[in-house]
Design a protein around this motif. Structure first.
Motif, short mmCIF file in Angstrom:
data_model
loop_
_atom_site.label_atom_id
_atom_site.label_comp_id
_atom_site.label_asym_id
_atom_site.label_seq_id
_atom_site.Cartn_x
_atom_site.Cartn_y
_atom_site.Cartn_z
N VAL A 136 1.80 -13.22 4.88
CA VAL A 136 2.16 -13.07 6.29
C VAL A 136 1.02 -13.55 7.18
O VAL A 136 -0.12 -13.08 7.06
N THR A 137 1.34 -14.50 8.06
CA THR A 137 0.36 -15.01 9.03
C THR A 137 0.78 -14.71 10.46
O THR A 137 -0.03 -14.86 11.38
N ALA A 138 2.03 -14.31 10.67
CA ALA A 138 2.50 -13.93 12.00
C ALA A 138 3.64 -12.92 11.84
O ALA A 138 4.40 -12.98 10.88
N ILE A 139 3.70 -11.98 12.79
CA ILE A 139 4.73 -10.95 12.82
C ILE A 139 5.26 -10.88 14.25
O ILE A 139 4.48 -10.91 15.20
N ALA A 140 6.58 -10.75 14.40
CA ALA A 140 7.15 -10.66 15.74
C ALA A 140 8.27 -9.63 15.78
O ALA A 140 8.98 -9.43 14.79
N THR A 141 8.40 -8.99 16.93
CA THR A 141 9.56 -8.17 17.21
C THR A 141 10.32 -8.83 18.35
O THR A 141 9.71 -9.33 19.31
N VAL A 142 11.64 -8.89 18.21
CA VAL A 142 12.50 -9.52 19.20
C VAL A 142 13.47 -8.46 19.71
O VAL A 142 14.13 -7.80 18.93
N ALA A 143 13.54 -8.31 21.03
CA ALA A 143 14.47 -7.35 21.63
C ALA A 143 15.84 -7.97 21.79
O ALA A 143 15.97 -9.19 21.97
N GLU A 144 16.87 -7.13 21.72
CA GLU A 144 18.22 -7.63 21.99
C GLU A 144 18.24 -8.20 23.41
O GLU A 144 17.72 -7.61 24.34
N HIS A 145 18.85 -9.38 23.54
CA HIS A 145 18.94 -10.04 24.86
C HIS A 145 20.11 -11.01 24.86
O HIS A 145 20.60 -11.41 23.81
N ARG A 146 20.54 -11.37 26.06
CA ARG A 146 21.65 -12.33 26.17
C ARG A 146 21.23 -13.65 25.57
O ARG A 146 20.10 -14.11 25.76
N ALA A 147 22.15 -14.29 24.87
CA ALA A 147 21.89 -15.61 24.29
C ALA A 147 21.95 -16.68 25.38
O ALA A 147 22.63 -16.51 26.39
N GLU A 148 21.30 -17.76 25.14
CA GLU A 148 21.29 -18.85 26.13
C GLU A 148 22.61 -19.58 26.11
O GLU A 148 23.33 -19.64 25.21
N VAL A 202 19.19 -18.09 31.64
CA VAL A 202 20.18 -17.07 31.28
C VAL A 202 20.27 -15.97 32.33
O VAL A 202 21.35 -15.47 32.62
N TYR A 203 19.15 -15.60 32.90
CA TYR A 203 19.09 -14.48 33.84
C TYR A 203 18.74 -14.99 35.24
O TYR A 203 18.27 -16.12 35.40
N ASP A 204 18.93 -14.16 36.25
CA ASP A 204 18.53 -14.49 37.61
C ASP A 204 17.06 -14.12 37.77
O ASP A 204 16.70 -12.95 37.65
N GLY A 205 16.22 -15.12 38.01
CA GLY A 205 14.80 -14.86 38.18
C GLY A 205 13.97 -15.72 37.25
O GLY A 205 14.41 -16.78 36.79
N MET A 206 12.77 -15.23 36.96
CA MET A 206 11.80 -16.01 36.19
C MET A 206 11.56 -15.41 34.81
O MET A 206 11.33 -14.21 34.68
N ASP A 207 11.63 -16.27 33.78
CA ASP A 207 11.14 -15.90 32.45
C ASP A 207 9.63 -16.06 32.51
O ASP A 207 9.11 -17.00 33.14
N LYS A 208 8.90 -15.14 31.87
CA LYS A 208 7.43 -15.17 31.93
C LYS A 208 6.86 -15.14 30.51
O LYS A 208 7.44 -14.55 29.61
#
Length: 176
Positions: A164-176, A71-77
């Motif tokens: 609850v066994t896992a909790i996540a926060t997701v930042a707004e980002h461009r969709a694939e 989606v972006y220019d560069g590397m997802d990490k």
């Protein structure tokens, strides 16, 4: 009952004062933004959090992987810790947090203090009824994404046997 009403009003005012945007109330009223932040070791973490600061907070004991971003220019990490995974995407000024996924440690939601072991009912009491459910995952999304090309910021909970066994926060980002 009167005390609960006063407490709810104070909580709403407090959350509205943070971050400059209206906070979602536990009733799930539309048109407001959820507080999707997690408190990690007492530090607030959301899409605005510097990846370098988050990695410093979590420590140096992680496995690292990268791949060319679709989606972006560069590397997802990806930084994988024993109790957390940090997913990032590239930006002009460095890398940005896409998601923090936690399965243990000192973690709770900034809204309602939901943590590991909380019952499904506790999640709903803290965040309200306005969620999507897919299998064992409850997901609360903001409706404030820039456009339909963007994934909204969100918080989600994985449940096992209703806890609850896992909790996540997701930042707004461009969709694939």
């Amino acid at each position: 009952m009167k005390k609960m009403g006063i407490a709810a009003a104070l909580l709403t005012l407090l959350l509205c004062a943070c971050g400059g945007q209206a906070a979602e109330t536990a009733s799930g009223e539309a048109g407001h933004a959820w507080d999707t932040a997690l408190m990690v070791q007492g530090t607030r973490v959301n899409g605005e959090t510097s990846v370098a600061d988050l990695l410093a907070l979590l420590g140096g004991d992680y496995e690292y992987a990268e791949a060319i971003s679709c989606v972006y220019d560069g590397m997802d990490k990806t930084y994988t810790y024993p109790d957390a995974v940090v997913y990032t995407y590239p930006a002009e000024d460095g890398e940005c947090l896409m998601e923090l996924y936690c399965t243990g440690g000192e973690v709770e939601t900034a809204l309602g203090g939901v943590t590991f072991g909380a019952a499904r009912e506790e999640v709903i009491a803290a965040f309200g009824q306005n969620f999507t459910e897919s299998g064992s995952v409850l997901r609360y999304e903001n409706d404030t994404a820039q456009s339909e090309d963007y994934e909204p910021d969100a918080v989600y909970f994985e449940l096992t046997d209703g806890k609850v066994t896992a909790i996540a926060t997701v930042a707004e980002h461009r969709a694939e």
